[in-house]
Design a protein around this motif. Sequence first.
Motif, short mmCIF file in Angstrom:
data_model
loop_
_atom_site.label_atom_id
_atom_site.label_comp_id
_atom_site.label_asym_id
_atom_site.label_seq_id
_atom_site.Cartn_x
_atom_site.Cartn_y
_atom_site.Cartn_z
N VAL A 123 -2.98 -2.05 -9.64
CA VAL A 123 -4.34 -1.52 -9.74
C VAL A 123 -5.37 -2.63 -9.88
O VAL A 123 -6.42 -2.60 -9.25
N CYS A 124 -5.08 -3.61 -10.71
CA CYS A 124 -6.02 -4.71 -10.91
C CYS A 124 -5.28 -5.91 -11.49
O CYS A 124 -4.11 -5.81 -11.87
N SER A 125 -5.98 -7.03 -11.53
CA SER A 125 -5.52 -8.19 -12.28
C SER A 125 -6.33 -8.20 -13.56
O SER A 125 -7.49 -8.62 -13.58
N PRO A 147 -6.79 -5.48 -4.10
CA PRO A 147 -7.18 -4.92 -2.81
C PRO A 147 -6.34 -3.69 -2.46
O PRO A 147 -5.12 -3.72 -2.52
N TYR A 148 -7.04 -2.61 -2.14
CA TYR A 148 -6.45 -1.32 -1.75
C TYR A 148 -5.77 -0.58 -2.89
O TYR A 148 -5.18 0.48 -2.66
N GLY A 149 -5.86 -1.10 -4.12
CA GLY A 149 -5.29 -0.37 -5.24
C GLY A 149 -5.99 0.96 -5.46
O GLY A 149 -5.36 2.00 -5.61
N ARG A 150 -7.32 0.91 -5.46
CA ARG A 150 -8.09 2.14 -5.63
C ARG A 150 -7.84 3.10 -4.47
O ARG A 150 -7.67 4.31 -4.67
N ILE A 169 6.72 -3.62 -0.94
CA ILE A 169 5.53 -3.81 -0.11
C ILE A 169 4.85 -5.11 -0.52
O ILE A 169 5.00 -5.57 -1.64
N THR A 170 4.12 -5.69 0.41
CA THR A 170 3.42 -6.95 0.11
C THR A 170 1.91 -6.76 0.02
O THR A 170 1.17 -7.70 -0.24
N SER A 171 1.44 -5.55 0.24
CA SER A 171 0.01 -5.22 0.11
C SER A 171 -0.09 -3.77 -0.32
O SER A 171 0.66 -2.91 0.16
N MET A 172 -1.02 -3.49 -1.23
CA MET A 172 -1.25 -2.10 -1.60
C MET A 172 -1.84 -1.33 -0.42
O MET A 172 -1.80 -0.10 -0.39
N GLY A 173 -2.36 -2.07 0.57
CA GLY A 173 -2.84 -1.42 1.78
C GLY A 173 -1.72 -0.69 2.51
O GLY A 173 -1.96 0.35 3.14
N GLU A 174 -0.50 -1.24 2.46
CA GLU A 174 0.64 -0.55 3.09
C GLU A 174 0.84 0.82 2.48
O GLU A 174 1.08 1.81 3.18
N LEU A 175 0.75 0.88 1.15
CA LEU A 175 0.93 2.15 0.46
C LEU A 175 -0.22 3.10 0.77
O LEU A 175 0.01 4.29 1.06
#
Length: 237
Positions: free
Chosen positions: A23-25, A98-101, A215-221
Motif C-alpha cells: 500500500v505504501c512505504s 505505485p498502483y497500490g491504491r 508479482i513485481t508491480s502492484m500494477g499487475e494486480l
Amino acid sequence: MSAELGRLLREVGAVLFDFDGPVCSIFAGYPAPQAAAELVDVLRRRGIDVPPDLASEADPLEVLRRTGAAGDYGVTRAVEDALCAAERRAVETAEPTPYGREAIVAARQAGMQVAAVSNNSAGALTAYLAAHRLTGHVSPVVGRAYAEPTRMKPNPEPILRAVRAVSLPANRCVLVGDSLTDVEGARAAGIRSIGYANREPKVRALRAAGADVVITSMGELARSLVALDSHGDSAER
C-alpha cells in the motif's frame, strides 16, 4: 493479466493487503533506522543495557520484538507507545506504492471484500487510509496487537481475525504481502498469498517461502482485478 494470477483471483472473494509495501512505504519520509534508534533511546532511558546488535538495529518492529522477548511488560509498553507515535508521524510522509491504491479500488469494484492486515499499528493504518480516501474501501483494518509482539505476523492470528471478519472460508481469501512473514503467516492461516517483490532477490525469496504467485508491480494486480471486473467475474462472488 498472467494466467496464474487471474486463476487465483477468480477463486477468492477477499483480498487482504499488508500495509507497508503493497500500500505504501510508511517510513519513506521518516526513516525506519531513525525510528528504531528512538526506540533504543526509550530502552536506555529505562535503564536497559542495550547490546550492540540491538543498538544498531534498523527495523523498529524488530526492536519491539526483541524488547517483548526480554519479558518486561512495562518496558514493552513504553516501546510500543513510542512506536505507535512514530508510525503516526511516519504516515504523514509515507510514500504511496505505485498502483497500490488502484489495486484496492479495483478489488472492491470486482466485488471483493478488502481488508488490511499489518504489523504496523491500526492507528497508523487508519490515518493513512483516511488521508488517501480509502477508508470506505478497506474493512476490517487489523493492526498489531498492543504490546504483544509475538502476535505479529508470521503468527497467523491477525490474518485469521481478518478472515473471520470478512466471513469467508480461509481458502477464499488471499493475502498480498512483500515479506517472508506475510507468506509464512498466510500459509499458517490456511489462505493463499500473492508476494509483492520490488527487487529481484525478493522474487526468489518469496517463491521459496511458498507464495502462490509473485508479482513485481502492484500494477499487475490492479490490471488483473480490472480484467476480472470487465469479464463479469464479480457477479459470481
